[in-house]
Write an enzyme that holds these catalytic residues in place. Structure first.
Site, PDB file in Angstrom:
ATOM      1  N   ASP A  14     -13.066   5.514   1.292  1.00 18.65           N
ATOM      2  CA  ASP A  14     -12.888   5.183   2.709  1.00 18.65           C
ATOM      3  C   ASP A  14     -12.976   6.411   3.603  1.00 18.65           C
ATOM      4  OD1 ASP A  14     -12.523   2.508   2.064  1.00 18.65           O
ATOM      5  OD2 ASP A  14     -10.359   2.701   1.879  1.00 18.65           O
ATOM      6  N   ARG A  48       3.244   8.560   4.216  1.00 23.15           N
ATOM      7  CA  ARG A  48       2.315   8.450   5.337  1.00 23.15           C
ATOM      8  C   ARG A  48       2.787   9.180   6.601  1.00 23.15           C
ATOM      9  NH1 ARG A  48      -0.825   7.920   1.798  1.00 23.15           N
ATOM     10  NH2 ARG A  48      -2.160   6.106   1.470  1.00 23.15           N
ATOM     11  N   ASP A  88      -0.943   0.932   6.159  1.00 24.15           N
ATOM     12  CA  ASP A  88      -1.083   2.351   6.483  1.00 24.15           C
ATOM     13  C   ASP A  88      -1.612   2.593   7.895  1.00 24.15           C
ATOM     14  OD1 ASP A  88      -0.047   3.248   4.129  1.00 24.15           O
ATOM     15  OD2 ASP A  88      -1.976   3.524   3.131  1.00 24.15           O
ATOM     16  N   SER A  98      -8.502   0.932  -5.864  1.00 25.11           N
ATOM     17  CA  SER A  98      -8.070   1.869  -4.835  1.00 25.11           C
ATOM     18  C   SER A  98      -6.712   2.414  -5.270  1.00 25.11           C
ATOM     19  CB  SER A  98      -7.961   1.168  -3.473  1.00 25.11           C
ATOM     20  OG  SER A  98      -7.479   2.070  -2.495  1.00 25.11           O
TER      21      SER A  98
END
Length: 392
Positions: A15, A95, A124, A173
């Site tokens: 990504d 994050r 996210d 992922s």
């Protein structure tokens, strides 16, 4: 005329890698600066992100934030018994720290625009956006804004000679930090699909775990772990070591249906061996050191803390208020917890604490420290309203 410089949170994965050319082709930025933040990923992953960032972007930063992540994010999570819908949070904790580092680089580089590679369906995007917008920066999210699919991304990467480690047959992922490893995507999105053993990297299958149990000892000081098997360690080293020990015994796998922030249900798979053991031991030590009233109230606080942490709302005033209470509650949560690890199970065998509220002298049936006759008066009034109500 180009739009200048943009700074992007970079993992080295599919990504974020395709976002580099997209930010120039579709958004008109002249320069893309990538920022990879080390929060305890594998050394190879950080090395890969660094190498790809330097190759694909105009400038790249790799920032070692492991100690900060443990001390400022993981330790508070342990004190709060941090878990969301039954599993220890990992990605959610990391994050905000990653986003803060991106903001710091953007300020240093004089950029007013930042980017991430999050989709429009996950959590996210909101965690990053919250931190970015708190700093007053423009947020660009190509995957979300262009409605890109995984297959399209893989094809685009191949056309632009961007090396990727996923394939259409195995489009896993994976997100890692010192506290947790998450695996999603591809066939794993089907809740009925049985995950293949190949997706796991930290934990052994129960049937392949050692046949002999292992007993370990953990020492806590004011709610955080400070020693393993009698050896004092930094938080980072202790968690890293315990990940290996507990993972070998098949401890710390979650395969669940999770409620995302947006309300979507998703199939999620996690590995968190050290987190499982430490949270189990910490919660047990609290039972010995906190009063009944503290335990009852703190369960509500912990649940609310975990929900806000999951959402990434670390600057929400209530989150700061809850942290103040939790920190105060841990003043006496110091002591030792012995844990047995065996084929996926983590069981507390014993615990001790200098400030523990247990008194063998008072509780023992063989002790005369308390006059049992004093309980007669208490018993006479106990449940009196219920007894009166039953007579009506």
């Amino acid at each position: 005329m180009g739009k200048g410089t943009i700074v992007m949170a970079y993992s080295g994965g599919l990504d974020t890698s395709i976002c580099i050319p997209l930010l120039k082709e579709r958004y008109g930025f002249d320069r893309v600066i990538t920022v990879a933040v080390n929060v305890g990923q594998r050394d190879e992953e950080i090395a890969m992100a660094t190498e790809k960032g330097k190759k694909l972007a105009d400038k790249h930063y790799t920032i070692d934030a492991r100690e900060q992540f443990v001390n400022e994010y993981v330790f508070p999570a342990i004190r709060a018994n941090g878990s969301y819908e039954g599993y220890p949070m990992g990605t959610a904790l990391a994050r905000p720290l990653i986003a803060e580092e991106v903001v710091r680089v953007a300020m240093e580089e004089g950029s007013h625009s930042v980017a991430h590679g999050c989709t429009g369906k996950g959590n996210d995007q909101l965690r990053f956006d919250f931190i970015f917008r708190m700093a007053g920066l423009e947020v660009i999210a190509p995957i979300r804004e262009l409605n890109l699919t995984r297959d399209w991304e893989i094809t685009y990467a191949q056309e632009h000679n961007i090396p990727v480690t996923v394939a259409k047959e195995k489009p896993w992922s994976i997100d890692e930090n010192i506290w947790s490893r998450s695996i999603e995507g591809g066939k794993l999105e089907d809740p009925a699909y049985h995950p293949p053993e190949e997706i796991y990297g930290w934990t052994a299958a129960q049937e392949k775990a050692p046949d002999t149990p292992e007993i370990i000892s953990l020492q806590f000081l004011k709610g955080v772990p400070v020693a393993l098997n009698g050896q004092a360690m930094s938080g980072l080293d202790l968690i890293r070591t315990l990940n290996v020990i507990a993972g070998k015994h098949g401890i710390g796998r979650s395969n669940m249906i999770e409620d995302r922030i947006l309300g979507l249900k998703a199939r999620e798979i996690y590995e968190h061996p050290a987190a499982t053991v430490l949270l189990t031991a910490h919660a047990d030590l609290e039972l010995l050191t906190l009063t009944r009233q503290e335990l009852s109230f703190k369960r509500m606080v912990d649940d609310r803390w975990s929900e806000l942490a999951y959402m990434g709302l670390v600057h929400e005033p209530l989150f700061l208020d809850l942290n103040a209470f939790i920190t105060r509650s841990q003043e006496n949560v110091s002591g030792r917890v012995d844990v047995k690890l065996y084929k996926g199970s983590c069981r507390v065998l014993g615990r001790s604490a200098p400030e523990g509220l247990y008194s063998e002298e008072l509780v023992s049936f063989d002790s005369g420290a308390l006059d049992q006759c004093h309980a007669i008066g208490v018993s006479a009034y106990y449940g009196i309203q219920a007894r009166m109500n039953k007579k009506k």
